[in-house]
Design a protein around this motif. Structure first.
Motif, PDB file in Angstrom:
ATOM      1  N   PRO A 360      17.126  35.074  71.880  1.00 16.67           N
ATOM      2  CA  PRO A 360      17.531  33.729  71.413  1.00 16.67           C
ATOM      3  C   PRO A 360      19.039  33.517  71.634  1.00 16.67           C
ATOM      4  O   PRO A 360      19.796  34.474  71.799  1.00 16.67           O
ATOM      5  N   ALA A 361      19.425  32.265  71.644  1.00 15.05           N
ATOM      6  CA  ALA A 361      20.862  31.950  71.805  1.00 15.05           C
ATOM      7  C   ALA A 361      21.655  32.572  70.659  1.00 15.05           C
ATOM      8  O   ALA A 361      21.307  32.415  69.486  1.00 15.05           O
ATOM      9  N   ALA A 362      22.697  33.302  71.020  1.00 18.53           N
ATOM     10  CA  ALA A 362      23.549  33.918  69.988  1.00 18.53           C
ATOM     11  C   ALA A 362      24.397  32.842  69.314  1.00 18.53           C
ATOM     12  O   ALA A 362      24.886  31.913  69.956  1.00 18.53           O
ATOM     13  N   THR A 382      24.318  33.923  63.074  1.00 22.18           N
ATOM     14  CA  THR A 382      22.903  33.683  62.745  1.00 22.18           C
ATOM     15  C   THR A 382      22.151  35.008  62.901  1.00 22.18           C
ATOM     16  O   THR A 382      22.226  35.658  63.959  1.00 22.18           O
ATOM     17  N   PRO A 383      21.416  35.435  61.861  1.00 18.27           N
ATOM     18  CA  PRO A 383      20.668  36.700  61.980  1.00 18.27           C
ATOM     19  C   PRO A 383      19.650  36.631  63.137  1.00 18.27           C
ATOM     20  O   PRO A 383      19.125  35.564  63.452  1.00 18.27           O
ATOM     21  N   TRP A 396      28.325  43.035  67.205  1.00 14.64           N
ATOM     22  CA  TRP A 396      29.702  42.525  67.275  1.00 14.64           C
ATOM     23  C   TRP A 396      30.543  43.432  68.172  1.00 14.64           C
ATOM     24  O   TRP A 396      30.459  44.650  68.096  1.00 14.64           O
ATOM     25  N   THR A 397      31.327  42.801  69.051  1.00 11.24           N
ATOM     26  CA  THR A 397      32.371  43.541  69.775  1.00 11.24           C
ATOM     27  C   THR A 397      33.696  42.801  69.560  1.00 11.24           C
ATOM     28  O   THR A 397      33.728  41.561  69.450  1.00 11.24           O
ATOM     29  N   VAL A 398      34.744  43.547  69.454  1.00 12.29           N
ATOM     30  CA  VAL A 398      36.069  42.989  69.110  1.00 12.29           C
ATOM     31  C   VAL A 398      36.943  42.926  70.362  1.00 12.29           C
ATOM     32  O   VAL A 398      37.022  43.913  71.109  1.00 12.29           O
TER      33      VAL A 398
END
Length: 418
Positions: A360-362, A382-383, A396-398
């Motif tokens: 799904p779209a992130a 959004t979960p 997550w990437t920073v």
């Protein structure tokens, strides 16, 4: 007609006697004067008998007789003897018996239609002898004639028992058959005989001894063979048909070791709505016992379990919902009459089909800003909800280009991380 003497006063006279007749002659010695017999001196006499025995007719004892399990007497059927003159000709039965039972006897040894009782399982031979007899003494001038008849009273054949079916896996040594031995009940032999029924492509197996209830037979791995044990009575090498044969069937199964199962390589796709084609190695039977592959499905998802188009087709198809994975096992076994053989261990191999759902779209949430904040920001992505039994996950990437130490996320997979 009474025979006459060629010259009644000739001591060497001749007389013709019909064959089969006897005639008695008296030789009387007297004195005679002037043609008159003198009675003063008693005459003296002596008697002679002429026997002209008839040649004995050909004896005919009648046809052989046979029956099955008969408990009543057999009636003999010799041709009656008819004397041709006044010398008696007579027929006489004699019994030849070599069995273990008491020898049977004839109701009347001179009756051509006499009766005789023969124990079931026995045979008896009778000779009908035709002779001439005078004063109770058999004449030896004319050879007797004889004929032989045999009475067969077969015992009912016992129930055949071929023994239990046998099975093994990959056996290279012979199987030993286990029929019940046949025990004859009299002096007529009862015998068991093996016959082989084989429909495979290999050379038909043979029995070591067709009359041995414990004979051996070698069966090629992958083959089955059916054998019939037939119990019959036999005389002079010929099978008797008066008593029905009894039969029983045994089957020998020598399963081939099952080949290694190969379910093919795992398959994966994304959002596929058409069926996947499986790619197991086809199973080739090595004999006339079928070896077969079977698909079984292992599915632990929340959707309805997918099904295979044909569980025995190595190239069967299966439709997997996007987002699901399914595991299939290809099992190779031998099968007879619809029943799986357990003598040879099955072989198995597993393949997994992955049909990933389109991600799904992130949505990482709205940008956030604050002034001089010393407490953590709470992220608001959004979960991610998986659509099947294949997990979909957010991460997550920073990206940080400042001079300070790069900040870190409390949990890279938590949409509400800090």
């Amino acid at each position: 007609t009474a025979p006459t003497v060629s010259d009644i006063h000739d001591p060497k006279a001749t007389i013709t006697v019909t064959p089969g007749d006897q005639v008695q002659l008296t030789w009387t010695v007297t004195s005679i004067v002037n043609g008159v017999v003198n009675t003063k001196c008693p005459a003296t006499t002596d008697v002679v008998t002429i026997y002209n025995f008839a040649a004995n007719p050909a004896a005919n004892a009648g046809a052989d007789q046979e029956d099955c399990g008969r408990t009543t007497a057999f009636t003999l059927d010799a041709t009656p003897v008819v004397s041709t003159g006044n010398i008696q000709q007579i027929g006489t039965w004699t019994v030849q018996y070599t069995g273990a039972n008491t020898a049977p006897t004839v109701s009347d040894i001179h009756d051509p239609k006499a009766t005789i009782t023969v124990t079931p399982g026995d045979q008896v031979q009778l000779t009908w002898t035709v002779t001439s007899i005078v004063n109770g003494v058999v004449n030896t001038k004319c050879p007797a004639t004889t004929d032989v008849v045999t009475i067969y009273n077969y015992a009912a054949n016992p129930a055949a028992n071929a023994g239990a079916d046998q099975e093994d896996c990959g056996r290279t040594t012979a199987f030993t058959l286990d029929a019940t031995p046949v025990v004859s009940t009299g002096n007529i032999q009862q015998i068991g005989t093996w016959t082989v029924q084989y429909t495979g492509a290999n050379t038909a197996p043979t029995v070591s001894d067709i009359h041995d209830p414990k004979a051996t037979i070698t069966v090629t791995p992958g083959d089955q063979v059916q054998l019939t044990w037939t119990v019959t009575s036999i005389v002079n090498g010929v099978v008797n048909t008066k008593c029905p044969a009894t039969t029983d069937v045994v089957t020998i199964y020598n399963y081939a070791a099952n080949p290694a199962a190969n379910a093919g390589a795992d398959q994966e796709d994304c959002g596929r709505t058409t069926a996947f084609t499986l790619d197991a190695t086809p199973v080739v039977s090595t004999g006339n016992i079928q070896q077969i592959g079977t698909w079984t499905v292992q599915y632990t998802g929340a959707n309805s379990a997918p099904t295979v188009s044909d569980i025995h087709d190595p190239k069967a198809t299966i439709t997997v919902t996007p987002g699901d994975q399914v595991q299939l096992t290809w099992t190779v076994t031998s099968i007879v009459n619809g029943v799986v053989n357990t003598k040879c261990p099955a072989t198995t191999d597993v393949v997994t089909i992955y049909n990933y759902a389109a991600n799904p779209a992130a949505n990482a949430g709205a940008d956030q800003e604050d002034c001089g904040r010393t407490t953590a920001f709470t992220l608001d992505a959004t979960p991610v909800v998986s659509t099947g039994n294949i997990q979909q996950i957010g991460t997550w990437t920073v990206q940080y280009t400042g001079a300070n130490t790069a900040p870190t996320v409390s949990d890279i997979h938590d949409p509400k991380a800090t």
